[in-house]
Design a protein around this motif. Structure first.
Motif, PDB file in Angstrom:
ATOM      1  N   ASP A  17       0.835  -1.202   0.000  1.00  0.00           N
ATOM      2  CA  ASP A  17       0.000   0.000   0.000  1.00  0.00           C
ATOM      3  C   ASP A  17       0.870   1.252   0.000  1.00  0.00           C
ATOM      4  O   ASP A  17       0.579   2.235  -0.689  1.00  0.00           O
ATOM      5  N   GLY A  18       1.978   1.212   0.764  1.00  0.00           N
ATOM      6  CA  GLY A  18       2.886   2.358   0.830  1.00  0.00           C
ATOM      7  C   GLY A  18       3.533   2.656  -0.497  1.00  0.00           C
ATOM      8  O   GLY A  18       3.617   3.813  -0.928  1.00  0.00           O
ATOM      9  N   LYS A  19       4.002   1.619  -1.193  1.00  0.00           N
ATOM     10  CA  LYS A  19       4.605   1.819  -2.515  1.00  0.00           C
ATOM     11  C   LYS A  19       3.595   2.407  -3.485  1.00  0.00           C
ATOM     12  O   LYS A  19       3.905   3.285  -4.289  1.00  0.00           O
ATOM     13  N   PHE A  20       2.370   1.898  -3.413  1.00  0.00           N
ATOM     14  CA  PHE A  20       1.342   2.404  -4.320  1.00  0.00           C
ATOM     15  C   PHE A  20       1.023   3.870  -4.044  1.00  0.00           C
ATOM     16  O   PHE A  20       0.895   4.678  -4.967  1.00  0.00           O
ATOM     17  N   GLU A  21       0.905   4.232  -2.762  1.00  0.00           N
ATOM     18  CA  GLU A  21       0.568   5.616  -2.399  1.00  0.00           C
ATOM     19  C   GLU A  21       1.672   6.585  -2.820  1.00  0.00           C
ATOM     20  O   GLU A  21       1.392   7.640  -3.395  1.00  0.00           O
ATOM     21  N   LEU A  22       2.920   6.232  -2.535  1.00  0.00           N
ATOM     22  CA  LEU A  22       4.032   7.172  -2.736  1.00  0.00           C
ATOM     23  C   LEU A  22       4.645   7.116  -4.134  1.00  0.00           C
ATOM     24  O   LEU A  22       5.266   8.089  -4.567  1.00  0.00           O
ATOM     25  N   LEU A  23       4.488   5.997  -4.828  1.00  0.00           N
ATOM     26  CA  LEU A  23       5.144   5.848  -6.123  1.00  0.00           C
ATOM     27  C   LEU A  23       4.170   5.736  -7.298  1.00  0.00           C
ATOM     28  O   LEU A  23       4.597   5.680  -8.439  1.00  0.00           O
ATOM     29  N   SER A  24       2.878   5.707  -6.996  1.00  0.00           N
ATOM     30  CA  SER A  24       1.884   5.635  -8.076  1.00  0.00           C
ATOM     31  C   SER A  24       0.758   6.643  -7.855  1.00  0.00           C
ATOM     32  O   SER A  24       0.612   7.589  -8.624  1.00  0.00           O
ATOM     33  N   SER A  25       0.000   6.457  -6.796  1.00  0.00           N
ATOM     34  CA  SER A  25      -1.213   7.245  -6.579  1.00  0.00           C
ATOM     35  C   SER A  25      -0.972   8.750  -6.592  1.00  0.00           C
ATOM     36  O   SER A  25      -1.644   9.499  -7.303  1.00  0.00           O
ATOM     37  N   VAL A  26       0.005   9.221  -5.792  1.00  0.00           N
ATOM     38  CA  VAL A  26       0.230  10.670  -5.697  1.00  0.00           C
ATOM     39  C   VAL A  26       0.692  11.250  -7.034  1.00  0.00           C
ATOM     40  O   VAL A  26       0.356  12.388  -7.381  1.00  0.00           O
ATOM     41  N   TYR A  27       1.415  10.470  -7.831  1.00  0.00           N
ATOM     42  CA  TYR A  27       1.868  10.937  -9.149  1.00  0.00           C
ATOM     43  C   TYR A  27       0.712  10.971 -10.145  1.00  0.00           C
ATOM     44  O   TYR A  27       0.604  11.904 -10.951  1.00  0.00           O
ATOM     45  N   PHE A  28      -0.143   9.950 -10.111  1.00  0.00           N
ATOM     46  CA  PHE A  28      -1.308   9.951 -10.997  1.00  0.00           C
ATOM     47  C   PHE A  28      -2.193  11.176 -10.711  1.00  0.00           C
ATOM     48  O   PHE A  28      -2.694  11.823 -11.631  1.00  0.00           O
ATOM     49  N   GLN A  29      -2.365  11.496  -9.435  1.00  0.00           N
ATOM     50  CA  GLN A  29      -3.182  12.653  -9.060  1.00  0.00           C
ATOM     51  C   GLN A  29      -2.533  13.962  -9.516  1.00  0.00           C
ATOM     52  O   GLN A  29      -3.186  14.830 -10.099  1.00  0.00           O
ATOM     53  N   ALA A  30      -1.238  14.104  -9.221  1.00  0.00           N
ATOM     54  CA  ALA A  30      -0.532  15.353  -9.534  1.00  0.00           C
ATOM     55  C   ALA A  30      -0.404  15.585 -11.040  1.00  0.00           C
ATOM     56  O   ALA A  30      -0.354  16.731 -11.495  1.00  0.00           O
ATOM     57  N   LEU A  31      -0.365  14.510 -11.826  1.00  0.00           N
ATOM     58  CA  LEU A  31      -0.210  14.613 -13.273  1.00  0.00           C
ATOM     59  C   LEU A  31      -1.550  14.567 -14.002  1.00  0.00           C
ATOM     60  O   LEU A  31      -1.596  14.397 -15.230  1.00  0.00           O
ATOM     61  N   ASN A  32      -2.649  14.718 -13.239  1.00  0.00           N
ATOM     62  CA  ASN A  32      -4.007  14.712 -13.800  1.00  0.00           C
ATOM     63  C   ASN A  32      -4.324  13.410 -14.535  1.00  0.00           C
ATOM     64  O   ASN A  32      -4.996  13.402 -15.573  1.00  0.00           O
ATOM     65  N   LEU A  33      -3.845  12.309 -13.976  1.00  0.00           N
ATOM     66  CA  LEU A  33      -4.105  10.988 -14.556  1.00  0.00           C
ATOM     67  C   LEU A  33      -5.013  10.177 -13.636  1.00  0.00           C
ATOM     68  O   LEU A  33      -4.889   8.959 -13.527  1.00  0.00           O
ATOM     69  N   GLU A  34      -5.955  10.881 -12.978  1.00  0.00           N
ATOM     70  CA  GLU A  34      -6.819  10.193 -12.021  1.00  0.00           C
ATOM     71  C   GLU A  34      -7.709   9.152 -12.693  1.00  0.00           C
ATOM     72  O   GLU A  34      -8.197   8.223 -12.039  1.00  0.00           O
ATOM     73  N   GLY A  35      -7.935   9.293 -14.012  1.00  0.00           N
ATOM     74  CA  GLY A  35      -8.712   8.293 -14.743  1.00  0.00           C
ATOM     75  C   GLY A  35      -8.026   6.934 -14.724  1.00  0.00           C
ATOM     76  O   GLY A  35      -8.673   5.894 -14.539  1.00  0.00           O
ATOM     77  N   ILE A  36      -6.704   6.934 -14.924  1.00  0.00           N
ATOM     78  CA  ILE A  36      -5.931   5.689 -14.863  1.00  0.00           C
ATOM     79  C   ILE A  36      -5.940   5.129 -13.445  1.00  0.00           C
ATOM     80  O   ILE A  36      -6.110   3.924 -13.231  1.00  0.00           O
ATOM     81  N   LEU A  37      -5.777   6.017 -12.483  1.00  0.00           N
ATOM     82  CA  LEU A  37      -5.791   5.614 -11.076  1.00  0.00           C
ATOM     83  C   LEU A  37      -7.125   4.961 -10.721  1.00  0.00           C
ATOM     84  O   LEU A  37      -7.173   3.936 -10.029  1.00  0.00           O
ATOM     85  N   TYR A  38      -8.197   5.535 -11.232  1.00  0.00           N
ATOM     86  CA  TYR A  38      -9.547   5.015 -10.997  1.00  0.00           C
ATOM     87  C   TYR A  38      -9.684   3.595 -11.552  1.00  0.00           C
ATOM     88  O   TYR A  38     -10.208   2.692 -10.883  1.00  0.00           O
ATOM     89  N   LYS A  39      -9.183   3.374 -12.759  1.00  0.00           N
ATOM     90  CA  LYS A  39      -9.293   2.050 -13.388  1.00  0.00           C
ATOM     91  C   LYS A  39      -8.473   0.993 -12.643  1.00  0.00           C
ATOM     92  O   LYS A  39      -8.922  -0.143 -12.457  1.00  0.00           O
ATOM     93  N   ILE A  40      -7.269   1.373 -12.214  1.00  0.00           N
ATOM     94  CA  ILE A  40      -6.417   0.441 -11.460  1.00  0.00           C
ATOM     95  C   ILE A  40      -7.117   0.012 -10.174  1.00  0.00           C
ATOM     96  O   ILE A  40      -7.178  -1.179  -9.833  1.00  0.00           O
ATOM     97  N   ASN A  41      -7.655   1.001  -9.450  1.00  0.00           N
ATOM     98  CA  ASN A  41      -8.307   0.698  -8.176  1.00  0.00           C
ATOM     99  C   ASN A  41      -9.595  -0.087  -8.367  1.00  0.00           C
ATOM    100  O   ASN A  41      -9.900  -0.998  -7.590  1.00  0.00           O
ATOM    101  N   LEU A  42     -10.347   0.249  -9.395  1.00  0.00           N
ATOM    102  CA  LEU A  42     -11.601  -0.457  -9.656  1.00  0.00           C
ATOM    103  C   LEU A  42     -11.328  -1.913 -10.019  1.00  0.00           C
ATOM    104  O   LEU A  42     -12.009  -2.829  -9.533  1.00  0.00           O
ATOM    105  N   PHE A  43     -10.320  -2.138 -10.847  1.00  0.00           N
ATOM    106  CA  PHE A  43      -9.964  -3.499 -11.242  1.00  0.00           C
ATOM    107  C   PHE A  43      -9.479  -4.301 -10.032  1.00  0.00           C
ATOM    108  O   PHE A  43      -9.829  -5.479  -9.870  1.00  0.00           O
TER     109      PHE A  43
END
Length: 477
Positions: free
Chosen positions: A346-372
């Motif tokens: 969970d820590g790797k995902f939060e710090l190395l994926s989630s926060v970057y997807f949010q900051a780079l306006n890629l929340e759509g990709i983040l949404y699909k990863i989490n939904l899957f």
């Protein structure tokens, strides 16, 4: 500062100060949670403890009931300076948001009173209904503070809640009121006082320019459509674990639900600290150049892998202590070696994926990863339920879905940055596998195997580790 902007009494937090304050407040939150988890079970029955955990389980989801409204605001305002935000516009949204949450809270309590629940369940649900209003209105302020990098106000608000809750819990236990009902009252009071603080501290900013106007339907719609994806992302971890916990409650009953809950609560300690760092990173990443973002991600990826692997070793300190202190919860603690690595996936995902997807306006990709990942958790949990598999399989469901989400997010972001997956990334997952397999096959004596392998790797790569630490310092200067 002029009176129109009204921000004279709230200063923006520097990055380093923000990290320290957020980590300190979340560290205190962690300590308070440790106190509650280690002390409370000694004074109440396993059944009462399980109902208390059910209350904690329910209130962890109340944020869903703002439907992404404030998540969208968070994305919209992320990286902005508070003095540049139109106070009357945000103030109008705050008014309507407060009214909306009050209606939702009242309907929830009314629906509970109409339902046919036993006394403990009814009490738990009514208090959850109160928390819907208190927690979500407070979250409006917290999200505003986080988005505009005013971490001090967020940190103090968090501290106040935990201090009040712990003090009231101690008082109730000492005077002989250490039961389910008063423990929940202590938590509700802590959140209420924390909300009062956020309202008071904001008196010279958004509140000073509040003028209730027409319902801003267009802006709310945009916030919900965009923020809904982030809402799913933010609650994905809870959803993934929640599905498993719900099926455990259905299949095994409230007592076994409490057994697995204590193990998950222990694992949640360090996740809170990781989320604190992620929260401070978001506005910072929004303000820096793309090339610097790529470099930051690269060096963090290397250092965090090594750091997290060493932190896994905390298990060998925590487990024997808990085993002696809480013998009534041996069933849940026996699964700790399976669930403990969830912290680091969970820590790797939060710090190395989630926060970057949010900051780079890629929340759509983040949404699909989490939904899957959530769908995977649901399918796996349902299979466990139908086949009446033991609790250990439910624990494997949790670690499996978190591994999948962490790995998938990492691969997608590396592809976006045009970077390759390297052996250090792979080593992290290999060592987690070694940790779990050795605990399964050898038991607690696996500590020697794990620490020996990690020590050799760290010594061999010491130059790279030192080099990347220097790079991180340079970036944040």
């Amino acid at each position: 500062m002029d009176s129109e902007s009204g921000v004279a009494h709230i200063k923006e937090t520097s990055f380093l100060s923000g990290i320290l304050q957020a980590v300190f407040s979340n560290s205190f939150s962690t300590i308070s949670q440790i106190f509650l988890i280690l002390i409370v079970p000694k004074f109440i029955t396993p059944t009462s403890y399980s109902y208390w955990q059910l209350y904690i389980f329910y209130i962890s989801y109340v944020g869903i009931l703002h439907f992404g409204w404030i998540d969208g605001m968070y994305l919209q305002l992320g990286g902005e300076k508070l003095e540049n935000i139109k106070g009357d516009k945000v103030g109008n949204e705050l008014c309507w948001f407060t009214i909306f949450q009050m209606i939702v809270s009242i309907l929830f309590v009314f629906g509970t009173l109409l339902g046919k629940f036993n006394v403990p369940n009814t009490y738990v649900l009514i208090q959850t209904g109160i928390i819907i209003f208190v927690s979500n209105v407070r979250s409006f302020y917290f999200f505003l503070f986080q988005a505009t990098n005013h971490i001090h106000e967020y940190s103090v608000g968090t501290l106040i809640e935990k201090v009040i809750t712990v003090i009231m819990t101690i008082i109730f236990i000492v005077i002989g009121f250490g039961n389910l009902y008063f423990l929940i009252i202590a938590d509700v009071l802590g959140k209420m006082v924390s909300l009062g603080y956020t309202v008071w501290v904001d008196r010279n900013t958004i509140l000073s320019s509040i003028k209730i106007k027409t319902l801003p339907i267009a802006n709310i719609r945009i916030n919900i459509l965009r923020g809904g994806k982030l809402l799913v992302a933010n609650f994905a971890s809870l959803f993934m674990i929640g599905v498993v916990r719900y099926t455990i409650k259905r299949n095994f009953g409230i007592v076994d639900f409490g057994q697995i809950s204590i193990t998950l609560s222990i694992s949640n300690f360090m996740v809170m600290l990781i989320q604190a760092i992620s929260m401070v990173l978001f506005p910072y990443i929004r303000r820096i150049d793309f090339d610097v973002v790529k470099k930051l991600h690269s060096v963090m990826r290397y250092e965090l892998s090594i750091l997290f692997l060493w932190l896994v070793g905390i298990y060998y300190i925590v487990f024997p202590i808990l085993h002696i202190w809480l013998p009534k919860y041996d069933l849940g603690l026996s699964l700790l070696w399976i669930i403990f690595p969830v912290i680091f996936f969970d820590g790797k995902f939060e710090l190395l994926s989630s926060v970057y997807f949010q900051a780079l306006n890629l929340e759509g990709i983040l949404y699909k990863i989490n939904l899957f990942s959530l769908l995977l958790s649901m399918i796996w949990s349902f299979a466990n339920y139908l086949l009446s598999l033991p609790l250990s399989m439910y624990a494997l469901t949790i670690i499996g879905t978190f591994f999948f989400r962490s790995f998938l997010g990492e691969i997608i972001l590396l592809k976006y940055f045009h970077e390759k997956y390297n052996r250090n990334d792979l080593f992290f997952y290999i060592m987690i596998t070694v940790f779990m397999l050795s605990n399964w096959l050898i038991g607690f004596n696996s500590v020697y195997t794990y620490i020996a392998l990690l020590t050799v790797y760290t010594v061999v790569n010491r130059k790279n580790i030192f080099h990347y630490v220097i790079e991180i310092i340079k970036i944040f200067k």
